[in-house]
Design a protein around this motif. Sequence first.
Motif, PDB file in Angstrom:
ATOM      1  N   ARG A 235       1.014  -1.097   0.108  1.00 36.84           N
ATOM      2  CA  ARG A 235      -0.019   0.108  -0.081  1.00 36.84           C
ATOM      3  C   ARG A 235       0.773   1.275   0.061  1.00 36.84           C
ATOM      4  O   ARG A 235       0.577   2.185  -0.731  1.00 36.84           O
ATOM      5  CB  ARG A 235      -0.785  -0.126   1.329  1.00 36.84           C
ATOM      6  CG  ARG A 235      -1.743   1.203   1.340  1.00 36.84           C
ATOM      7  CD  ARG A 235      -2.671   1.129   2.707  1.00 36.84           C
ATOM      8  NE  ARG A 235      -3.419   2.306   2.983  1.00 36.84           N
ATOM      9  CZ  ARG A 235      -2.654   3.394   3.473  1.00 36.84           C
ATOM     10  NH1 ARG A 235      -1.522   3.398   4.092  1.00 36.84           N
ATOM     11  NH2 ARG A 235      -3.544   4.428   3.754  1.00 36.84           N
ATOM     12  N   GLU A 236       2.105   1.139   0.907  1.00 37.41           N
ATOM     13  CA  GLU A 236       2.845   2.371   0.969  1.00 37.41           C
ATOM     14  C   GLU A 236       3.212   2.761  -0.379  1.00 37.41           C
ATOM     15  O   GLU A 236       3.610   4.012  -0.580  1.00 37.41           O
ATOM     16  CB  GLU A 236       3.963   2.173   1.790  1.00 37.41           C
ATOM     17  CG  GLU A 236       3.506   2.028   3.213  1.00 37.41           C
ATOM     18  CD  GLU A 236       2.861   0.612   3.532  1.00 37.41           C
ATOM     19  OE1 GLU A 236       3.155  -0.508   2.906  1.00 37.41           O
ATOM     20  OE2 GLU A 236       1.859   0.722   4.437  1.00 37.41           O
ATOM     21  N   ALA A 237       3.722   1.599  -1.314  1.00 34.39           N
ATOM     22  CA  ALA A 237       4.112   2.313  -2.554  1.00 34.39           C
ATOM     23  C   ALA A 237       3.306   2.911  -3.625  1.00 34.39           C
ATOM     24  O   ALA A 237       3.833   3.832  -4.406  1.00 34.39           O
ATOM     25  CB  ALA A 237       4.512   1.060  -3.271  1.00 34.39           C
ATOM     26  N   LEU A 238       1.986   3.185  -3.163  1.00 28.40           N
ATOM     27  CA  LEU A 238       0.994   3.879  -3.815  1.00 28.40           C
ATOM     28  C   LEU A 238       1.129   5.344  -3.640  1.00 28.40           C
ATOM     29  O   LEU A 238       1.316   6.239  -4.508  1.00 28.40           O
ATOM     30  CB  LEU A 238      -0.536   3.612  -3.373  1.00 28.40           C
ATOM     31  CG  LEU A 238      -1.080   2.376  -3.451  1.00 28.40           C
ATOM     32  CD1 LEU A 238      -2.296   2.191  -2.823  1.00 28.40           C
ATOM     33  CD2 LEU A 238      -1.559   2.055  -5.336  1.00 28.40           C
ATOM     34  N   PHE A 239       1.741   5.754  -2.527  1.00 27.17           N
ATOM     35  CA  PHE A 239       2.105   7.070  -1.908  1.00 27.17           C
ATOM     36  C   PHE A 239       3.421   7.568  -2.487  1.00 27.17           C
ATOM     37  O   PHE A 239       3.858   8.722  -2.498  1.00 27.17           O
ATOM     38  CB  PHE A 239       1.941   7.446  -0.577  1.00 27.17           C
ATOM     39  CG  PHE A 239       0.375   7.009  -0.038  1.00 27.17           C
ATOM     40  CD1 PHE A 239      -0.640   7.895  -0.139  1.00 27.17           C
ATOM     41  CD2 PHE A 239       0.171   5.762   0.532  1.00 27.17           C
ATOM     42  CE1 PHE A 239      -1.997   7.458   0.194  1.00 27.17           C
ATOM     43  CE2 PHE A 239      -1.075   5.338   0.740  1.00 27.17           C
ATOM     44  CZ  PHE A 239      -2.182   6.354   0.732  1.00 27.17           C
ATOM     45  N   ASP A 240       4.321   6.690  -2.622  1.00 30.40           N
ATOM     46  CA  ASP A 240       5.481   6.854  -2.925  1.00 30.40           C
ATOM     47  C   ASP A 240       5.817   6.618  -4.475  1.00 30.40           C
ATOM     48  O   ASP A 240       6.676   5.567  -4.687  1.00 30.40           O
ATOM     49  CB  ASP A 240       6.549   5.931  -1.994  1.00 30.40           C
ATOM     50  CG  ASP A 240       7.946   6.241  -2.503  1.00 30.40           C
ATOM     51  OD1 ASP A 240       8.416   7.041  -2.854  1.00 30.40           O
ATOM     52  OD2 ASP A 240       8.889   5.027  -2.082  1.00 30.40           O
ATOM     53  N   SER A 241       4.979   7.091  -5.362  1.00 28.22           N
ATOM     54  CA  SER A 241       5.047   6.576  -6.904  1.00 28.22           C
ATOM     55  C   SER A 241       5.159   8.079  -7.515  1.00 28.22           C
ATOM     56  O   SER A 241       4.828   9.221  -6.998  1.00 28.22           O
ATOM     57  CB  SER A 241       4.108   5.751  -7.078  1.00 28.22           C
ATOM     58  OG  SER A 241       2.562   6.636  -7.055  1.00 28.22           O
ATOM     59  N   ASP A 242       5.182   7.930  -8.974  1.00 22.46           N
ATOM     60  CA  ASP A 242       4.911   8.926  -9.788  1.00 22.46           C
ATOM     61  C   ASP A 242       3.530   9.208 -10.330  1.00 22.46           C
ATOM     62  O   ASP A 242       3.554   9.907 -11.128  1.00 22.46           O
ATOM     63  CB  ASP A 242       6.045   9.040 -11.018  1.00 22.46           C
ATOM     64  CG  ASP A 242       7.375   9.199 -10.206  1.00 22.46           C
ATOM     65  OD1 ASP A 242       7.686  10.202  -9.339  1.00 22.46           O
ATOM     66  OD2 ASP A 242       8.183   8.484 -10.642  1.00 22.46           O
ATOM     67  N   GLY A 243       2.817   8.502  -9.633  1.00 21.86           N
ATOM     68  CA  GLY A 243       1.163   8.465 -10.308  1.00 21.86           C
ATOM     69  C   GLY A 243       0.590   6.960 -10.129  1.00 21.86           C
ATOM     70  O   GLY A 243       1.247   5.740 -10.146  1.00 21.86           O
ATOM     71  N   VAL A 244      -0.628   6.900  -9.988  1.00 21.94           N
ATOM     72  CA  VAL A 244      -1.608   5.985  -9.857  1.00 21.94           C
ATOM     73  C   VAL A 244      -2.520   5.948 -10.829  1.00 21.94           C
ATOM     74  O   VAL A 244      -3.304   6.914 -11.019  1.00 21.94           O
ATOM     75  CB  VAL A 244      -1.975   5.654  -8.462  1.00 21.94           C
ATOM     76  CG1 VAL A 244      -2.806   4.348  -8.152  1.00 21.94           C
ATOM     77  CG2 VAL A 244      -0.759   5.475  -7.377  1.00 21.94           C
TER      78      VAL A 244
END
Lengths: 282, 282
Positions: A235-244
């Motif tokens: 889940r944390e990777a959603l916030f630490d990304s360049d877009g979802v």
Amino acid sequence: MRVLALLDGTVVDPQTPLFRADDLGVMRGDGIFETILVVNREPRELGPHLDRLERSARLMQMRLPERTAWQRAVRAVIDAWPWDTAGQMALKLVCTRGIDGGDGTPNGFAMGMTIGADTIRKRAEGVTAVTLERGYATDLMERAPWLLLSAKTLSYAVNMAALREAEARGADEVIFTATDGTVLEGPTSNVVLARGRTLLTTPPSTGILKGTTQGALFRAAEQAGWETRVETFPREALFDSDGVWLASSVRTITQVRAIDGTELKADADLHAELTRLYESNY
Amino acid sequence: MRVLALLDGTVVDPQTPLFRADDLGVMRGDGIFETILVVNREPRELGPHLDRLERSARLMQMRLPERTAWQRAVRAVIDAWPWDTAGQMALKLVCTRGIDGGDGTPNGFAMGMTIGADTIRKRAEGVTAVTLERGYATDLMERAPWLLLSAKTLSYAVNMAALREAEARGADEVIFTATDGTVLEGPTSNVVLARGRTLLTTPPSTGILKGTTQGALFRAAEQAGWETRVETFPREALFDSDGVWLASSVRTITQVRAIDGTELKADADLHAELTRLYESNY
């Protein structure tokens, strides 16, 4: 607007009842479906959708009318659709296990449905989402095939309830997570995440549906030099990304602007690029 | 034999289609149901079944026709049933969320169905069962209401798939277990276990359906001096017991003779006693 065709290619009035009360689709959500986007008479990813319909039938151990019957019904709906007033439609293919206590003859139809203005607007403007527990572990599918994970069955009450929960929390969409926090899928979409020039999505081995729209996007992205990865992420990777993004046939590639009340990077240029990549398939 | 009544009390031909293709019950298993045993014109546990239907509607956040409408339809089916040739029937109450994109008016019916000779034989002779993982933790229901645990929805594809898995393993029935091995329920039944003069069943807080038939049995058993407990127990407890039963409206109190290939104590006198207790309610 709704246009309904039977599998013999007959177009019938969608307001006329079609299913008996004792059809297993009615009594137990015992059947399968697909939803296909049709733009200007062209069904998108029809082959992958029919492949997935066949896969769902295998997982459900149910008989499925032959592929040509589905193709005939698709054609009948497309031919009867008022293209001059509506340039796109959502085309639903539904197949039930047939009558309870009957001989197993499946009952199916194809139905073209108007795509709401709200959906089309969200393709451009994006959505907000909440993460919700799906309650499953990511290794459950392989050892418990009776749970029908990865089959697109008519038993979608939970998917609908999750969307009501999102609405109650003031959001548009849901991203399901597994018991260990792994990102799974949306109730009617796949999750795609960008990291630099890499696109990621969750593997079907976690029990999610293999995405037809996500597949089309990844195909085009690879040809354009993007790296693509099908691997689990938390889940944390959603916030630490360049877009979802949420990828689904009818919503196409919808950008997620915020998750659980936290704003995400929602770069307009990147969204335009992914939309262009997806559209380049057609 | 099938007898179909609408909620206004009209009896209609069960072979006539009743549901539109775009009814949410058809398209998404988006609805709820109950199955009631009727013996010699008397519906058993009608109140608890209607209570549970209302509870399911609340969990599903859907409108439900008023109780008098269900009672009227039940009466219509009972009045039209050929009691001289069939002394029992399974009476199904079904309610869908109505038409997709409509005004939320639910669609419902009541249908009387013949109880198969096979089912009636199993009430006397017992069944074999397999345990299958349900994939959930026992504390999931409370924190994830969108998963609709404990609602009796039309989305029963998994329940049916589990029964096919049992058949493939040469067994009649399924007992679901939680991730920690706690015994949950059958796909269409509750599990009851005897230890001396104590009856045990799994608590609804684990996400299972509250059993109407199990409730009737426990009510009579308490009056007859049995102790009853509603508490969790592990899979191993099934084997270390004085008997295991599956309780369901149509199968009533069915004794389990073997689980996962291991023979259980299946005392005929004890089975006769529990059956007598259950029947003493009516």
